[in-house]
Write a protein that holds these residues in place. Structure first.
Motif, PDB file in Angstrom:
ATOM      1  N   LEU A 548      -0.741   5.974  20.884  1.00 49.00           N
ATOM      2  CA  LEU A 548      -1.071   4.794  20.074  1.00 49.00           C
ATOM      3  C   LEU A 548      -1.934   5.202  18.873  1.00 49.00           C
ATOM      4  O   LEU A 548      -1.716   4.751  17.746  1.00 49.00           O
ATOM      5  CB  LEU A 548      -1.808   3.756  20.930  1.00 49.00           C
ATOM      6  N   GLY A 549      -2.897   6.072  19.116  1.00 50.88           N
ATOM      7  CA  GLY A 549      -3.782   6.538  18.044  1.00 50.88           C
ATOM      8  C   GLY A 549      -3.011   7.223  16.919  1.00 50.88           C
ATOM      9  O   GLY A 549      -3.253   6.965  15.731  1.00 50.88           O
ATOM     10  N   GLN A 550      -2.056   8.084  17.284  1.00 44.71           N
ATOM     11  CA  GLN A 550      -1.257   8.778  16.262  1.00 44.71           C
ATOM     12  C   GLN A 550      -0.469   7.767  15.425  1.00 44.71           C
ATOM     13  O   GLN A 550      -0.376   7.884  14.203  1.00 44.71           O
ATOM     14  CB  GLN A 550      -0.292   9.765  16.928  1.00 44.71           C
ATOM     15  N   HIS A 551       0.077   6.776  16.107  1.00 43.90           N
ATOM     16  CA  HIS A 551       0.863   5.743  15.436  1.00 43.90           C
ATOM     17  C   HIS A 551      -0.019   4.970  14.436  1.00 43.90           C
ATOM     18  O   HIS A 551       0.352   4.761  13.278  1.00 43.90           O
ATOM     19  CB  HIS A 551       1.440   4.801  16.499  1.00 43.90           C
ATOM     20  N   LEU A 552      -1.209   4.561  14.882  1.00 45.63           N
ATOM     21  CA  LEU A 552      -2.119   3.801  14.011  1.00 45.63           C
ATOM     22  C   LEU A 552      -2.578   4.645  12.819  1.00 45.63           C
ATOM     23  O   LEU A 552      -2.753   4.131  11.714  1.00 45.63           O
ATOM     24  CB  LEU A 552      -3.333   3.320  14.809  1.00 45.63           C
ATOM     25  N   GLU A 553      -2.769   5.918  13.069  1.00 43.24           N
ATOM     26  CA  GLU A 553      -3.204   6.807  11.982  1.00 43.24           C
ATOM     27  C   GLU A 553      -2.112   6.930  10.909  1.00 43.24           C
ATOM     28  O   GLU A 553      -2.406   6.954   9.714  1.00 43.24           O
ATOM     29  CB  GLU A 553      -3.540   8.190  12.555  1.00 43.24           C
ATOM     30  N   GLN A 554      -0.862   6.999  11.359  1.00 47.27           N
ATOM     31  CA  GLN A 554       0.252   7.071  10.394  1.00 47.27           C
ATOM     32  C   GLN A 554       0.304   5.804   9.547  1.00 47.27           C
ATOM     33  O   GLN A 554       0.479   5.857   8.323  1.00 47.27           O
ATOM     34  CB  GLN A 554       1.585   7.248  11.139  1.00 47.27           C
ATOM     35  N   ILE A 555       0.112   4.656  10.193  1.00 44.80           N
ATOM     36  CA  ILE A 555       0.123   3.375   9.457  1.00 44.80           C
ATOM     37  C   ILE A 555      -1.011   3.363   8.424  1.00 44.80           C
ATOM     38  O   ILE A 555      -0.814   2.987   7.261  1.00 44.80           O
ATOM     39  CB  ILE A 555      -0.017   2.175  10.428  1.00 44.80           C
ATOM     40  N   SER A 556      -2.208   3.806   8.853  1.00 45.10           N
ATOM     41  CA  SER A 556      -3.369   3.828   7.956  1.00 45.10           C
ATOM     42  C   SER A 556      -3.101   4.726   6.742  1.00 45.10           C
ATOM     43  O   SER A 556      -3.425   4.372   5.604  1.00 45.10           O
ATOM     44  CB  SER A 556      -4.598   4.324   8.728  1.00 45.10           C
ATOM     45  N   GLU A 557      -2.459   5.856   6.983  1.00 48.58           N
ATOM     46  CA  GLU A 557      -2.171   6.808   5.907  1.00 48.58           C
ATOM     47  C   GLU A 557      -1.138   6.211   4.945  1.00 48.58           C
ATOM     48  O   GLU A 557      -1.271   6.329   3.732  1.00 48.58           O
ATOM     49  CB  GLU A 557      -1.653   8.126   6.521  1.00 48.58           C
ATOM     50  N   MET A 558      -0.128   5.529   5.501  1.00 46.57           N
ATOM     51  CA  MET A 558       0.889   4.896   4.650  1.00 46.57           C
ATOM     52  C   MET A 558       0.263   3.814   3.771  1.00 46.57           C
ATOM     53  O   MET A 558       0.566   3.692   2.589  1.00 46.57           O
ATOM     54  CB  MET A 558       2.006   4.295   5.527  1.00 46.57           C
ATOM     55  N   GLU A 559      -0.649   3.034   4.371  1.00 45.51           N
ATOM     56  CA  GLU A 559      -1.329   1.980   3.599  1.00 45.51           C
ATOM     57  C   GLU A 559      -2.156   2.577   2.467  1.00 45.51           C
ATOM     58  O   GLU A 559      -2.163   2.072   1.347  1.00 45.51           O
ATOM     59  CB  GLU A 559      -2.246   1.162   4.521  1.00 45.51           C
ATOM     60  N   ARG A 560      -2.819   3.669   2.784  1.00 44.27           N
ATOM     61  CA  ARG A 560      -3.663   4.316   1.772  1.00 44.27           C
ATOM     62  C   ARG A 560      -2.814   4.830   0.619  1.00 44.27           C
ATOM     63  O   ARG A 560      -3.134   4.655  -0.554  1.00 44.27           O
ATOM     64  CB  ARG A 560      -4.441   5.457   2.428  1.00 44.27           C
ATOM     65  N   GLU A 561      -1.686   5.470   0.964  1.00 43.14           N
ATOM     66  CA  GLU A 561      -0.790   5.993  -0.078  1.00 43.14           C
ATOM     67  C   GLU A 561      -0.225   4.851  -0.918  1.00 43.14           C
ATOM     68  O   GLU A 561      -0.101   4.954  -2.127  1.00 43.14           O
ATOM     69  CB  GLU A 561       0.353   6.802   0.561  1.00 43.14           C
ATOM     70  N   HIS A 562       0.077   3.738  -0.247  1.00 43.03           N
ATOM     71  CA  HIS A 562       0.618   2.571  -0.946  1.00 43.03           C
ATOM     72  C   HIS A 562      -0.401   2.047  -1.976  1.00 43.03           C
ATOM     73  O   HIS A 562      -0.055   1.768  -3.120  1.00 43.03           O
ATOM     74  CB  HIS A 562       0.949   1.484   0.083  1.00 43.03           C
ATOM     75  N   HIS A 563      -1.686   1.955  -1.553  1.00 42.26           N
ATOM     76  CA  HIS A 563      -2.733   1.472  -2.472  1.00 42.26           C
ATOM     77  C   HIS A 563      -2.948   2.446  -3.624  1.00 42.26           C
ATOM     78  O   HIS A 563      -3.108   2.053  -4.769  1.00 42.26           O
ATOM     79  CB  HIS A 563      -4.055   1.237  -1.721  1.00 42.26           C
ATOM     80  N   HIS A 564      -2.927   3.736  -3.308  1.00 41.87           N
ATOM     81  CA  HIS A 564      -3.148   4.743  -4.355  1.00 41.87           C
ATOM     82  C   HIS A 564      -1.941   4.800  -5.296  1.00 41.87           C
ATOM     83  O   HIS A 564      -2.080   5.040  -6.475  1.00 41.87           O
ATOM     84  CB  HIS A 564      -3.378   6.126  -3.725  1.00 41.87           C
ATOM     85  N   GLY A 565      -0.760   4.590  -4.668  1.00 44.15           N
ATOM     86  CA  GLY A 565       0.485   4.656  -5.449  1.00 44.15           C
ATOM     87  C   GLY A 565       0.558   3.512  -6.435  1.00 44.15           C
ATOM     88  O   GLY A 565       1.071   3.627  -7.514  1.00 44.15           O
TER      89      GLY A 565
END
Length: 565
Positions: A548-565
């Protein structure tokens, strides 16, 4: 030493927590805890200067001064005058990293009239995460190849909870503070300086604990990071390195001696020794009687974990994903490895607030509801724990993630969020509570694994702090999930007791902290043993937690990239 037997020396340990300060009066010969006083910070209790939604948490320095004065007086009122006059030393532990800006005379800016109401001129409490973007920049700079990797000895990742991220972020938000700030100081260094009248930067003694774990101090690069690196973090830090410090000390050293003015305020003899300050969890490990290969878990609103090891055995190796490896930051003779969880008891407090919301809303206008609310406020968590104890985990049980306040260890990431999954229409309040408690135990196991997987042996786990004393349910869950015995120290004030142990060394009652520990440290009151029958279930649930932790971390990273993008 003989004269002490007839008139035993006493010492005071001052423990500055997130909500209150505790003054513990201890017999320096027997280790007996004679009296204590606890005072809450008045401004903090009113919620002043904080914006929890923005993760902004500030402490007014006057809160520390007022609460400390009251707590010491309260402790001394419980004993005869002769005992107060037999106090020979004061030790200090505080939360951290909790830095504040100071002027060229060493005054914390918020103590000056023009900054008295400015949150940026106050102590930036450890749990203030406003500087996440600065922490990320520090990591980019440290790992980018242009500079030395200054994060090497602090687990490889700099956190928004730490010194330089906070100093840079706050200075950039506030021109007035940036102009007035000569330098920045940690709370655990400032209190001893204040008591001994050594606030002036030229007289100040800085502890290795705060410097090594939070300010990237290391002998191998000559102390603090290079000025070019600090300027790259923020132009507001230009020239700060030469205004900081070159020497560091352990808590066996004397920071100074109690001034006449403070002696009168506190009701103590002037001239007694004030030890160099340290962070609470490091002092707590010493107070709990810990030595080599003992992992001490300070369990409260968050956790701080200290594992002491032989520095020579670690050598040049760096332990990844933790909050620093610093020789002398707990016991001077050993290297302390620091880890922790950004939320532990705070996760339960959050759930309690969620459940209490309707009754709190009603209580504003309904006196009956107000009475019920008062009862519930004290009893809701014990009720949940009792019901959760009867709850049998199964394939349909909720699974939770304890990252409500980000993740400290392994591998700090304050952008992560908590979660509860596998809910269905049959999920009950006790089942949810059980899942939340289990998640905090899972977080604790991840820390043990982080050490052991890197060759740092954990021979004994010792728990201290409020939850270890008050919640058998939580402690048994931790023992089951970690799969190890957990010993609970009997003192309720191990951090203050650790501070008192260093006070006794600074005052010359003992030659070193180990000798003082033998006489004064807390005994163990009970040991929780893992339930063998639950082993297979616990291992499966932990594997699910990791997934579950790995999954949540991937989501967090995608959100961050989306905001930076």
């Amino acid at each position: 030493m003989n004269h002490l037997a007839t008139h035993p020396a006493h010492v005071i340990g001052l423990d500055f927590g997130s909500d209150s300060v505790r003054a513990l009066l201890v017999n320096a010969v027997s280790g007996e805890e004679v009296a204590s006083g606890v005072t809450y910070y008045p401004r903090w209790m009113e919620g002043l200067y904080n914006e929890p939604e923005q993760s902004q948490f500030r402490h007014h320095p006057q809160d520390y001064i007022d609460a400390m004065t009251q707590a010491v007086r309260e402790a001394l009122e419980q004993v005869p005058v002769e005992i107060a006059q037999s106090v020979v030393g004061i030790g200090v532990d505080t939360t951290g990293s909790t830095p504040a800006p100071v002027d060229a005379q060493g005054n914390v800016l918020a103590l000056l009239p023009e900054f008295a109401q400015n949150p940026n001129a106050m102590f930036i409490l450890w749990k203030d995460h406003t500087s996440v973007s600065k922490a990320e920049l520090i990591n980019e700079l440290a790992h980018g190849g242009e500079f030395i990797d200054y994060t090497k000895y602090i687990g490889g990742i700099y956190s928004s909870e730490w010194f330089w991220a906070k100093a840079a972020w706050v200075s950039e938000q506030d021109d007035q503070v940036a102009k007035a700030a000569h330098s920045w100081v940690e709370l655990c260094d400032w209190i001893p300086a204040l008591l001994s009248g050594n606030e002036h930067p030229s007289k100040f003694r800085h502890g290795i604990c705060a410097a090594g774990h939070k300010a990237m101090w290391h002998d191998s690069w000559g102390g603090l990071p290079d000025q070019k690196f600090l300027s790259a973090i923020s132009p507001t830090l230009d020239g700060i390195r030469e205004r900081m410090f070159d020497e560091v000390y352990t808590s066996e050293d004397v920071a100074g001696f109690l001034t006449q003015e403070w002696a009168e305020k506190l009701g103590l003899p002037a001239g007694l020794a004030v030890a160099v300050g340290e962070f609470d969890c490091h002092m707590g490990a010493v107070g709990a009687g810990a030595g080599e290969h003992d992992l001490v878990k300070v369990i409260g609103t968050s956790t701080c974990d200290i594992l002491m090891v032989d520095a020579d055995k670690v050598g040049d190796r760096t332990i990844h994903g933790i909050c620093g490896q610093v020789k002398g930051s707990a016991l001077p003779s050993l290297m302390a490895l620091e880890a922790g969880q950004s939320a532990f008891g705070d996760v339960y407090a959050w759930y309690k607030r969620v459940l209490m919301w309707p009754i709190q809303a009603l209580a504003k206008t309904n006196t009956d509801a107000a009475k019920v609310m008062e009862q519930l406020d004290k009893s809701i968590v014990p009720m949940l724990a009792e019901a959760a104890q009867q709850y049998a985990f199964n394939d349909n049980s909720p699974l939770a993630m304890d990252w409500h306040n980000g993740r400290r260890t392994p591998y700090a990431n304050q952008r992560l969020k908590g979660a509860v999954t596998d809910l269905n229409l049959g999920s009950t309040a006790p089942a949810m509570f059980a899942a939340l408690v289990e998640s905090t135990a899972h977080g604790a196991k991840a820390i043990v694994d982080c050490f052991v997987d890197q060759g740092m042996d954990v021979e004994r786990v010792i728990a201290i702090g409020g939850i270890s004393q008050k919640s058998p349910y939580v402690m048994q869950m931790c023992a089951d999930v970690i799969g190890r015995d957990i010993a609970v120290a009997s003192s309720e004030q191990c951090c203050a007791l650790g501070a008192a142990i260093f006070a006794a060394v600074a005052a010359g009652v003992y030659e070193d902290a180990q000798q003082a520990q033998k006489a004064m440290a807390s005994p163990i009151s009970q040991v929780y043993q893992p339930n063998a029958a639950a082993k297979v279930l616990r291992e499966q649930r932990y594997a699910d937690y990791r997934e579950l932790g790995q999954h949540l971390e991937q989501i967090s990273e995608m959100e961050r990239e989306h905001h930076h993008g």
